[in-house]
Design an enzyme around this catalytic site. Structure first.
Site, mmCIF file in Angstrom:
data_model
loop_
_atom_site.group_PDB
_atom_site.id
_atom_site.type_symbol
_atom_site.label_atom_id
_atom_site.label_comp_id
_atom_site.label_asym_id
_atom_site.label_seq_id
_atom_site.Cartn_x
_atom_site.Cartn_y
_atom_site.Cartn_z
ATOM 1 N N HIS A 1 -3.604 -11.370 -6.254
ATOM 2 C CA HIS A 1 -3.240 -9.815 -5.851
ATOM 3 C C HIS A 1 -4.528 -9.326 -5.013
ATOM 4 O O HIS A 1 -4.174 -8.899 -3.998
ATOM 5 C CB HIS A 1 -3.026 -9.034 -7.131
ATOM 6 N N GLU A 2 -5.604 -9.314 -5.719
ATOM 7 C CA GLU A 2 -6.597 -8.649 -4.867
ATOM 8 C C GLU A 2 -7.124 -9.376 -3.600
ATOM 9 O O GLU A 2 -7.515 -8.707 -2.680
ATOM 10 C CB GLU A 2 -7.977 -8.601 -6.046
ATOM 11 N N HIS B 1 -5.022 -7.757 -0.898
ATOM 12 C CA HIS B 1 -5.392 -6.671 -0.197
ATOM 13 C C HIS B 1 -6.599 -6.981 0.577
ATOM 14 O O HIS B 1 -6.719 -6.523 1.502
ATOM 15 C CB HIS B 1 -6.169 -5.882 -1.281
ATOM 16 N N HIS C 1 -5.484 -8.474 3.769
ATOM 17 C CA HIS C 1 -4.917 -7.278 4.452
ATOM 18 C C HIS C 1 -6.063 -6.249 5.482
ATOM 19 O O HIS C 1 -5.816 -5.938 6.642
ATOM 20 C CB HIS C 1 -4.109 -6.114 3.709
HETATM 21 ZN ZN LIG Z 1 -3.039 -3.767 -5.873
#
Ligand SMILES: [Zn+2]
Length: 683
Positions: A462-463, A466, A469
């Site tokens: 998940h991290e 980010h 991105h």
């Molecule tokens: Zn998040």
């Protein structure tokens, strides 16, 4: 002063040299610099030109935010009393400057005077966001309206602070000292902590509280229904008229809602819901409620089936023919145990940190056509790793990875930016992005590598999403590059997208090796994990929809200015009648502790969780649809995703990016399928 590492902007932050005594002098210098820049660009004769303003103001404010970011980061990962003191002392000055910058009328006028016809599309988007933020901050208001707006802002800040204090104090005020025979079924570590808590107060028995690490396991595992009822009643009536009047949030709720309604009208919107979606991906409050209602209709039958499962299991195996509200968690845990017997402990043995990291890097390298290599930089702890991402031999970004839990480091996991990709207007140098990836994995024992739970692995992915991105962006304008300027309800797309890989058999078998035998994760265990993943997903979805719809209706159709006490609960009852299947007792006062919307920035925005989940699931479905016979993901799809979503960052509306990738608007199907709510429809 020349030796202050916080004032060295040659390249990466000098994390190994920053000391608490550097903070105040650096803030003095940088604040003065930013202040001077603000005065310069707002002077009457300064040109209303995007690049000219940026050369002065953005360059100065960038230095300030980078240095302050480094201090904040150390405060989070390498906290000491001296650093915390230095941080807290400087904080008010820093906040005051940013608030003032965001509402400076001269700067707003200067931005408005810019000829946007001469801007490139990235600059135009950044300019549009800047002007919008000024307007939403009340910059267009005049005279009495402006004064009233300021009063409303201030009062709202007070009320939300008080709301969260009441919720916290009401939670803390409760304690029940249980006898040992009441605790049957409760996990040993919880019992140990409860005994220690009572002992610390010189009291006999076991101190039970409403804090999550105690409340949750008691509700899930305590065999005594009476004990569960006692805690449940206290929990759902916190900060209400049914508890200590000193902590009652009822009046605050009505005042907060009325002020938000007034704020929205001052800014020219019919209600706060419509105001809230302006900087978001959703087009209107109505679009959000339609989305939620549509999802409710689709999830409804699955929720009803989940509830029926709980009822029949409770009646057949637990002798509970008429389950009460405080029984559901307990029944749920028992059913879960019966259906999917496996332990987190067993799963952990297969996820060793080095193997997981290698697996993650491999996916990213293959899918996004980059390579990840070790790099070096000054770090704040010897266990911190530093990497660079390259494409075609050229550096595109770098990141720190701080994987392990340790004293002085804040819990949880997060991604933060050190600097953004930016074609610097002053010297024309292209600044590459740098990210922080912070996790809190338990250290390895007996010389073995750290073992991660499957949750840890999902969090890491998940991290990292980010991070990608932020780092793979190709945008040159700082305020819309990477995660900057991305709509609040779309920013979780790339992160939740990456989580999907943690549920792929072809990924997991290459990413796991038993800590002792080296064997990959067995298929049978994987199947149990997948089945358990969607356990009661229907009920959980309905619960999220209930919160989201209640939140949006409170901020649209609810007339706070003319409301009677109790109307909030009546609205909740109406929402529940529409979307919920799980019965709720009449004494429940959950809005009184709904901190997300009354003190946490999620007002008319709670739907964002589900909204972003739809986007990420639908984006991931493109990979499922194009996967090869060998189970390998399709490179073309990866390239398209990278270019449309990751590289574009905040430079255009998220819906445009999504459509550029998927060729159409988002659909619910993939999310429903991933969560086990697709065909066959339950009867
Ligand atoms: Zn998040």
């Amino acid at each position: 002063m020349m030796n202050n590492p916080l004032l060295d902007f040659a390249d990466l932050p000098l994390f190994d040299r920053i000391q608490p005594e550097h903070v105040a002098p650096a803030v003095d210098v940088l604040l003065a610099g930013a202040e001077e820049a603000l005065q310069t660009v707002t002077a009457p004769d300064f040109p209303a030109d995007w690049i000219e303003i940026s050369k002065v103001l953005d360059v100065a404010s960038e230095r300030f935010s980078r240095a302050w970011g480094a201090v904040g980061h150390l405060n989070a990962v390498a906290d000491t009393p001296a650093l915390r003191a230095a941080y807290n002392e400087a904080m008010p000055r820093v906040t005051e400057f940013w608030t003032r910058l965001g509402s400076d009328e001269r700067l707003y006028a200067k931005y408005k005077a810019i000829d946007t016809g001469r801007l490139n599309p990235e600059q135009r988007q950044a300019h549009k966001n800047a002007v919008r933020n000024f307007v939403l901050g009340g910059a267009e208001l005049q005279g009495e309206a402006k004064q009233r707006f300021a009063v409303i802002q201030e009062r709202q800040a007070e009320l939300s602070q008080k709301f969260s204090e009441n919720a916290l104090d009401a939670t803390d005020a409760f304690a029940y000292y249980a006898q040992p025979d009441e605790l049957e079924g409760v996990p040993q570590d919880v019992i140990g902590a409860a005994r220690a808590a009572a002992e610390a107060e010189g009291k006999p028995g076991y101190k039970l509280t409403l804090k999550m690490p105690c409340y949750l396991p008691v509700m899930q595992f305590a065999r005594s229904s009476a004990l569960r009822e006692r805690l449940y009643r206290a929990y759902v009536t916190r900060a209400s008229e049914l508890g200590d009047p000193a902590f009652d949030n009822t009046a605050l709720i009505n005042e907060i809602l009325a002020l938000r309604q007034e704020e929205a009208r001052l800014l020219g919107y019919p209600n706060f819901g419509e105001l809230s979606v302006v900087p978001k991906m959703a087009d209107s409050a109505d679009q959000v409620t339609r989305f939620l209602r549509d999802l409710a209709v689709k999830a409804g039958p699955y929720g009803a089936r989940d509830l029926a499962d709980l009822r029949s299991f409770a009646s057949e195996h637990l002798g509970l023919r008429d389950p009460q509200p405080w029984d559901w968690s307990y029944i749920g845990e028992k059913l879960k145990e019966a259906r999917y017997a496996f332990s987190e402990q067993e799963v952990k043995q297969y996820f060793t940190a080095p193997k997981v990291m290698a697996g993650l890097f491999k996916i990213v390298e293959t899918l996004f056509e980059v390579s990840i290599r070790r790099d070096s930089a000054p770090v704040w702890h010897p266990t911190v790793e530093f990497y660079r991402i390259e494409r075609g031999g050229a550096k595109v970004g770098q990141f720190y990875l701080d994987p392990s839990a340790r004293a002085g480091k804040r819990g949880g996991a997060w991604m933060d930016d050190v600097r953004a990709r930016w074609l610097r207007p002053d010297d024309g140098v292209l600044q590459t992005p740098v990210a922080q990836l912070v996790c809190n994995f338990a250290a390895g024992v007996d010389g073995k590598p750290p073992l991660l739970t499957h949750d840890d692995v999902t969090t890491l992915f998940h991290e990292f999403g980010h991070g990608l991105h932020h780092m793979l962006t190709q945008v040159n304008e700082r305020d819309v590059s990477g995660i900057s300027g991305v709509e609040w309800d779309a920013v979780e797309l790339p992160s939740q997208f990456m989580e999907n890989f943690c549920w792929e058999w072809d990924v997991l078998r290459h990413m796991t090796a038993h800590v002792d035998t080296g064997e990959p994760l067995p298929r049978a265990l994987f199947d149990k994990m997948t089945a358990a993943k969607n356990f009661q997903s229907g009920l959980q979805t309905l619960r999220q929809i209930e919160f989201s719809l209640f939140d949006m209706l409170l901020h649209t159709s609810y007339d706070a200015a003319n409301a009677q006490s109790g109307d909030v609960l009546a609205l909740l009852a109406q929402v529940r009648a529409e979307v919920a299947v799980m019965p709720s007792p009449p004494f429940s006062r959950t809005p009184n502790t709904f901190s997300h919307i009354f003190s946490g920035g999620y007002a008319a925005g709670y739907y964002s969780y589900k909204w972003a989940e739809v986007l990420s699931a639908d984006a991931y479905a493109a990979f499922e649809e194009s996967v090869g016979a060998d189970g390998e993901p399709n490179i073309e799809t990866g390239r398209k995703y990278r270019q449309a979503i990751l590289e574009a960052g905040g430079s255009r509306p998220a819906m445009e990016s999504f459509k550029a990738f998927r060729g159409r608007e988002p659909q619910l199907d993939a999310l429903l399928r991933h969560q086990g709510m697709a065909e066959p429809q339950p009867a």
